[in-house]
Design an enzyme around this catalytic site. Structure first.
Site, PDB file in Angstrom:
ATOM      1  N   LYS A   1       0.810  -1.215   0.000  1.00 27.95           N
ATOM      2  CA  LYS A   1       0.000   0.000   0.000  1.00 27.95           C
ATOM      3  C   LYS A   1       0.842   1.263   0.000  1.00 27.95           C
ATOM      4  O   LYS A   1       2.028   1.259   0.310  1.00 27.95           O
ATOM      5  CB  LYS A   1      -0.992  -0.030   1.169  1.00 27.95           C
ATOM      6  CG  LYS A   1      -2.107  -1.036   0.921  1.00 27.95           C
ATOM      7  CD  LYS A   1      -3.284  -0.885   1.847  1.00 27.95           C
ATOM      8  CE  LYS A   1      -4.435  -1.799   1.379  1.00 27.95           C
ATOM      9  NZ  LYS A   1      -5.586  -1.757   2.299  1.00 27.95           N
TER      10      LYS A   1
ATOM     11  N   ARG B   1      -3.897 -10.228   4.480  1.00 27.63           N
ATOM     12  CA  ARG B   1      -4.273 -10.212   3.059  1.00 27.63           C
ATOM     13  C   ARG B   1      -3.100  -9.657   2.265  1.00 27.63           C
ATOM     14  O   ARG B   1      -2.702  -8.507   2.462  1.00 27.63           O
ATOM     15  CB  ARG B   1      -5.521  -9.349   2.873  1.00 27.63           C
ATOM     16  CG  ARG B   1      -6.035  -9.246   1.444  1.00 27.63           C
ATOM     17  CD  ARG B   1      -7.278  -8.353   1.389  1.00 27.63           C
ATOM     18  NE  ARG B   1      -7.837  -8.273   0.042  1.00 27.63           N
ATOM     19  CZ  ARG B   1      -7.462  -7.387  -0.877  1.00 27.63           C
ATOM     20  NH1 ARG B   1      -6.517  -6.484  -0.588  1.00 27.63           N
ATOM     21  NH2 ARG B   1      -8.025  -7.381  -2.070  1.00 27.63           N
TER      22      ARG B   1
END
Length: 283
Positions: free
Chosen positions: A228, A262
């Site tokens: 991210k 995840r």
């Protein structure tokens, strides 16, 4: 250490024939399978069903326990797609993966109730809702009807926090209330702090440092930090060089009690989790 871990961590989920997930034994790995043209990290790579299936096999071989299949990018500035387009992207992938890997748990990454319903009918086992049951008023009813685990992620339309972590927890409690009102069993609710959603770079770091306040709520917690932007900004590296940064956040999350992670880079993060688990999941 883990000899004093909460008893709620020990949960077993029978999700279908030969599909079983156990929490409290080790960290579970959720592999990301994006059937999208515009995801920030792998957009367009797995739009083809054959390539998606190949990648699913690769992730399971590398250690994935769950495959999270999505048909709409949720990167910053994403463009929403219709349920029809979303289903066109994900249903062939779910069907193919379900047939080829019948023992693997499948999650549908959507905030649309219609997509979730069709995905569950096609063989998905879990709903992963980035809007925490607030994006579609029918989503909670679908989850309750099918009795499936539902991942409630923190998200909001603005960053107008009075106090970041208490506000995040309050938002998640609101989503839990929606789940309970719809008849979703408490043991079917998993939480996600929503790293990268409606949060600044500093907000993401602050939330990661206080994850134990989230895990203390008594629900399984999934952490999704893989590749991210806040990692990219912190390390000043391109998206393809963020494995180590992701691994650092995963290790921290496991130490704070997160039970599912995840990720894109399943093999590397599986090894990271195995090492953290060897320390933290001791009897």
């Amino acid at each position: 250490m883990m000899n004093n871990r909460p008893t709620f961590w020990d949960r077993s989920y029978e999700l279908g024939d030969d599909v079983k997930l156990e929490l409290g034994k080790r960290t579970l790995i959720m592999g990301i399978l994006n059937a999208t043209p515009d995801s920030f990290s792998d957009g367009g790579r797995y739009m083809n069903v054959e390539r998606a299936l190949e990648h699913a096999h690769e992730m399971v071989e590398a250690g994935a326990d769950i495959l999270d299949i999505g048909g709409e990018s949720t990167r910053p500035g994403y463009e929403a797609v219709s349920p029809e387009e979303e289903l066109k992207r994900v249903l062939p992938v779910i069907t193919a993966v379900r047939e080829a890997l019948p023992h693997v748990a499948l999650s549908i990454d959507t905030y649309k109730a219609a997509t979730a319903r069709h995905a569950l009918e096609a063989g998905a086992h879990i709903i992963n809702d980035i809007w925490g049951l607030k994006g579609d008023p029918d989503m909670a009813a679908v989850a309750a009807e099918y009795g499936c685990p539902v991942i409630i992620s923190h998200n909001r339309h603005s960053r107008d926090y009075n106090d970041l972590v208490p506000d995040v927890l309050a938002d998640l409690r609101s989503s839990i209330g929606i789940a309970q009102a719809a008849g979703i069993a408490d043991d079917r609710v998993w939480l996600d702090p929503g790293i990268g959603f409606a949060k600044t770079h500093d907000d993401n770091l602050a939330m990661l440092g206080r994850l134990s306040e989230l895990t203390a709520l008594g629900y399984p917690v999934l952490l999704g930090t893989s590749r991210k932007r806040f990692i990219r900004q912190t390390l000043n590296l391109p998206v393809e060089e963020l494995v180590e940064g992701t691994a650092a956040t995963v290790t921290l999350g496991i130490a704070h009690g997160c039970q599912i992670v995840r990720v894109h880079d399943v093999r590397a993060i599986k090894r990271t989790a195995l090492m953290a688990d060897a320390i933290l999941y001791r009897a």
